[in-house]
Design a protein around this motif. Sequence first.
Motif, short mmCIF file in Angstrom:
data_model
loop_
_atom_site.label_atom_id
_atom_site.label_comp_id
_atom_site.label_asym_id
_atom_site.label_seq_id
_atom_site.Cartn_x
_atom_site.Cartn_y
_atom_site.Cartn_z
N ALA A 63 49.72 1.27 22.94
CA ALA A 63 50.58 0.40 22.15
C ALA A 63 51.51 1.19 21.25
CB ALA A 63 49.73 -0.56 21.33
N TYR A 64 51.00 2.25 20.62
CA TYR A 64 51.84 3.04 19.72
C TYR A 64 53.01 3.66 20.48
CZ TYR A 64 48.60 2.81 15.78
OH TYR A 64 47.82 2.37 14.72
N PHE A 65 52.75 4.16 21.67
CA PHE A 65 53.79 4.81 22.46
C PHE A 65 54.95 3.85 22.72
CE2 PHE A 65 55.74 5.72 26.57
CZ PHE A 65 56.10 7.05 26.43
N PHE A 66 54.65 2.65 23.22
CA PHE A 66 55.71 1.70 23.56
C PHE A 66 56.37 1.13 22.30
CE2 PHE A 66 53.29 1.70 27.57
CZ PHE A 66 54.33 2.01 28.43
N GLN A 67 55.57 0.87 21.28
CA GLN A 67 56.12 0.38 20.02
C GLN A 67 57.11 1.39 19.44
OE1 GLN A 67 53.47 -0.35 16.29
NE2 GLN A 67 54.10 1.80 16.34
N ASP A 68 56.73 2.66 19.38
CA ASP A 68 57.58 3.68 18.79
C ASP A 68 58.89 3.82 19.54
OD1 ASP A 68 55.48 4.07 17.07
OD2 ASP A 68 54.89 6.03 17.87
N ASP A 85 61.43 4.39 6.03
CA ASP A 85 60.20 3.99 6.73
C ASP A 85 59.03 4.05 5.76
OD1 ASP A 85 58.64 3.61 9.45
OD2 ASP A 85 57.55 5.10 8.25
N VAL A 86 58.10 3.12 5.94
CA VAL A 86 56.87 3.11 5.14
C VAL A 86 55.67 3.18 6.06
CG1 VAL A 86 55.44 1.80 3.53
CG2 VAL A 86 57.94 1.79 3.27
N GLY A 87 55.01 4.34 6.07
CA GLY A 87 53.68 4.46 6.66
C GLY A 87 53.58 4.60 8.15
N SER A 88 54.69 4.66 8.87
CA SER A 88 54.60 4.77 10.33
C SER A 88 54.21 6.20 10.74
CB SER A 88 55.94 4.39 10.99
OG SER A 88 56.35 3.10 10.58
N ARG A 89 53.90 6.36 12.02
CA ARG A 89 53.39 7.65 12.49
C ARG A 89 54.45 8.75 12.41
NH1 ARG A 89 50.66 8.53 17.88
NH2 ARG A 89 52.65 7.77 18.63
N LEU A 90 54.12 9.81 11.68
CA LEU A 90 55.01 10.96 11.60
C LEU A 90 55.13 11.65 12.96
CD1 LEU A 90 56.69 12.77 9.66
CD2 LEU A 90 54.61 14.12 9.32
N ASP A 91 54.00 11.74 13.67
CA ASP A 91 53.99 12.45 14.95
C ASP A 91 54.32 11.54 16.13
OD1 ASP A 91 51.66 11.00 14.71
OD2 ASP A 91 50.38 12.51 15.65
N GLY A 92 55.00 10.43 15.87
CA GLY A 92 55.43 9.54 16.94
C GLY A 92 56.78 8.95 16.58
N PHE A 93 56.76 7.78 15.96
CA PHE A 93 57.98 7.05 15.65
C PHE A 93 58.96 7.87 14.79
CE2 PHE A 93 60.07 4.05 12.64
CZ PHE A 93 60.97 3.52 13.53
N ILE A 94 58.46 8.47 13.71
CA ILE A 94 59.35 9.24 12.83
C ILE A 94 59.94 10.43 13.58
CG2 ILE A 94 59.53 10.55 10.69
CD1 ILE A 94 59.10 7.50 10.38
N HIS A 144 52.66 -0.69 12.36
CA HIS A 144 51.20 -0.59 12.39
C HIS A 144 50.66 -0.04 11.07
CE1 HIS A 144 48.80 -1.89 15.74
NE2 HIS A 144 49.75 -1.56 16.60
N THR A 145 51.12 -0.63 9.97
CA THR A 145 50.74 -0.16 8.64
C THR A 145 50.28 -1.30 7.74
OG1 THR A 145 52.31 1.68 8.79
CG2 THR A 145 51.59 1.05 6.59
N ILE A 146 50.98 -2.43 7.77
CA ILE A 146 50.71 -3.52 6.84
C ILE A 146 49.27 -4.04 6.96
CG2 ILE A 146 51.50 -5.38 8.39
CD1 ILE A 146 52.29 -5.16 4.63
N GLU A 147 48.69 -3.91 8.15
CA GLU A 147 47.33 -4.41 8.37
C GLU A 147 46.27 -3.59 7.64
OE1 GLU A 147 48.18 -1.70 11.98
OE2 GLU A 147 49.29 -3.10 10.69
N HIS A 148 46.66 -2.40 7.14
CA HIS A 148 45.71 -1.53 6.44
C HIS A 148 45.74 -1.70 4.93
CE1 HIS A 148 45.20 0.44 10.26
NE2 HIS A 148 46.44 0.86 10.28
N PHE A 149 46.82 -2.28 4.39
CA PHE A 149 46.97 -2.36 2.94
C PHE A 149 45.77 -3.09 2.32
CE2 PHE A 149 51.84 -1.96 2.12
CZ PHE A 149 51.90 -0.88 2.99
N GLY A 150 45.14 -2.44 1.34
CA GLY A 150 44.04 -3.06 0.61
C GLY A 150 42.67 -2.91 1.25
N LEU A 151 42.56 -2.12 2.30
CA LEU A 151 41.25 -1.89 2.91
C LEU A 151 40.63 -0.56 2.50
CD1 LEU A 151 41.69 -3.27 6.55
CD2 LEU A 151 40.92 -4.45 4.49
N GLY A 152 41.37 0.24 1.73
CA GLY A 152 40.82 1.49 1.22
C GLY A 152 40.78 2.62 2.22
#
Length: 257
Positions: A63-68, A85-94, A144-152
């Motif tokens: 999923a990350y490959f096609f999304q990026d 950008d906020v929080g996306s993969r440095l070693d992919g999308f960025i 693929h970042t917003i789903e992690h906010f607030g989970l520590g």
Amino acid sequence: MIRPVLRAVGFNFRRIPAAFSGWQRFARDRDEFLGMPGADRLPRGRDLPMLAEFGESSGDLGAYFFQDLEVARWILTDQPQRHVDVGSRLDGFIGHLAVFREVDVLDIRPQPLPVPNVHFHQIDLTIELPMEWTACTDSLSCLHTIEHFGLGRYGDAVDPLGHLKGLEQLKRMVKPGGLFYLSTPIGPERVEFNAHRIFAASTVIEWFDDGWSIERFAVVDDASRLHSPVDWRSAEAANHFGCQAGTGILCARRTLP
């Protein structure tokens, strides 16, 4: 208890049978190699057995490959003045974006090394947004970042409403008329602590009901197949486009000040 800990340090139970059979092939191939002419042309170092890669594919097209790729293509087409950008993969999308443009990257985690065309800022988006980042850009991505906010999981404070607070912070960063590219897991809604949340497709669409207009929507399904574009207004949205844990990707324009 034991399995999650071993998995966290890289132990993969599913690869044990492949590793055992791989050892036999490794030993056979090594002996054959050492007995062939030319094997002594280079000094021999220590063995580094790779035991589970025989017969594997040439890459992980998940999923990350096609999304990026898809969102990088959208941004290349849209040609914004500034992209943040906020929080996306440095070693992919960025990495994709940095090939053809500069990008400001905000992340709660440190960036390990300087990257050409990437301007890094270590910021926690779960706390109050600094004024200089309010209405700062005509183009914002958060994949693929917003789903992690607030989970520590990444050092942020635990907060059951962290994703909603983070979403409002992100929206404030986009200028009127600007574009917001967002992706997140979609399927039957649930929290799988502390990995991520999975949102109903209809929930993600409703996030952009007020003051925003969705311009593009794509889905990577549970089998990692990209569907682009899809009609977010269709009845399929109620069924999460057939996904249990797929990826919804959208581009929305801010229509109100």
